[in-house]
Design an enzyme around this catalytic site. Sequence first.
Site, mmCIF file in Angstrom:
data_model
loop_
_atom_site.group_PDB
_atom_site.id
_atom_site.type_symbol
_atom_site.label_atom_id
_atom_site.label_comp_id
_atom_site.label_asym_id
_atom_site.label_seq_id
_atom_site.Cartn_x
_atom_site.Cartn_y
_atom_site.Cartn_z
ATOM 1 N N CYS A 71 32.314 55.612 37.467
ATOM 2 C CA CYS A 71 31.429 54.469 37.625
ATOM 3 C C CYS A 71 31.704 53.729 38.934
ATOM 4 O O CYS A 71 32.735 53.931 39.573
ATOM 5 C CB CYS A 71 31.578 53.512 36.443
ATOM 6 S SG CYS A 71 30.760 54.087 34.934
ATOM 7 N N HIS A 113 29.469 48.016 37.594
ATOM 8 C CA HIS A 113 30.051 46.969 36.747
ATOM 9 C C HIS A 113 31.178 46.249 37.471
ATOM 10 O O HIS A 113 31.622 46.641 38.561
ATOM 11 C CB HIS A 113 30.554 47.560 35.418
ATOM 12 C CG HIS A 113 31.643 48.589 35.556
ATOM 13 N ND1 HIS A 113 32.968 48.256 35.794
ATOM 14 C CD2 HIS A 113 31.618 49.949 35.470
ATOM 15 C CE1 HIS A 113 33.699 49.353 35.857
ATOM 16 N NE2 HIS A 113 32.895 50.405 35.662
#
Length: 405
Positions: free
Chosen positions: A319, A300
């Site tokens: 992440c 992301h």
Amino acid sequence: MYRRITLPLVLLSTAAASHAQNAVPAPAPVQAPVAATPTVQAAPAPVVAAEWKRKQAQELLAYVEAIGEEGLDPADYNPERLRQAIDAKDERLSAVATETFLKVASDLMFGHVRGAARIDWYVEDDSWNVYDQQALLDRAVAGETVGDALRSLLPTHPQYAALKTALVKAQDEGSRGKIRTNLDRWRWLPRDLGQKYVIVNVPAYTVALVESGVTLDRRRAVAGAIKTPTPSLNATITGAIFNPWWEVPSSIAREVAGKKGYVSVKSAGGAVRYRQPPGPSNALGKVKLVMGNPHAIYLHDTNAKNLFNKQARAYSHGCIRTEDAVGFAATLLDGTEWSRDKVNETVKSGKTVQANVATPIPVYIVYFTVAGTDEGDLKRYDDMYSRDTKVLAALDDRGTALASN
């Protein structure tokens, strides 16, 4: 002429054993009604050993003695036992040669290090069942050379070949250990990564899009911090969500509880979770790739873009924050209605919208601490999570060697 033999279970179920130790526990199955006439499925028969000719067994012995080229230890395959069976010229030869062959094949197919020793590795192994093993064995004794049959199991990725070249040139044990560790990691990966795929190398802090062996796009990345390491896994990218909401993981809910800019949501049972709406302060930035996986790890954007300027970029909760993630998502959406202009307009609108890729794209988050160059040299990356020593210890473990009799 064939002889049925019973082989050690480890040779017949290596993939299953690896999955069992690495996989996230599955939910309990729903109890099905009892069938009136239950069907019992028979287990596959064990591998049937063909009669090995002395010449073929000698080819196998030569392969074992040279297996150091792959970063493996010949002693793990007990070459002396095979040599004695060859010299004895008795009925033990076929059983010993078959057992040795399958042990070597298993390690070439899956790597020598298995299960929890791989450390935070959840990439799925290729399927390689007893029927595949039987077919490989039959090919090896029915005309194809033993060496060619075994080499057909090895990774074909250029990096594997580059690391093998670097291993030949390595002068010190430290470098050899690093190379051997990463050669085994390549054997942990599926042989076919896909014609088009995304690969994230955590120690290199990079995200790359590869198609037909050519790197189309490479971006800097921010990976998990030392206390929240990024696991290695594979998933499938099916799309991108622009202006996403951030569903705060329960593990860090306390960090945001009561803070401005978060929305609390109470479940029917009274539990509270938190969400962060789209906007300039959203932790996911302007886009999040859709790549469902049980670890809730995603690629992301980020609102902390200054981190991309640092050399060591281990700061996330696990992440992968991707440099110019909007541009990277637009590249993945090539071939769809989502032109670059449409992507930019959607981002500017502030509305949460999902766009789907034309064809699902595999993504692999991996952990390689060295890479081979075209010149046969090494490019080194920091072993940020201190995994290499443990993996190398498992690679050098002699406990998996074949029995001596």
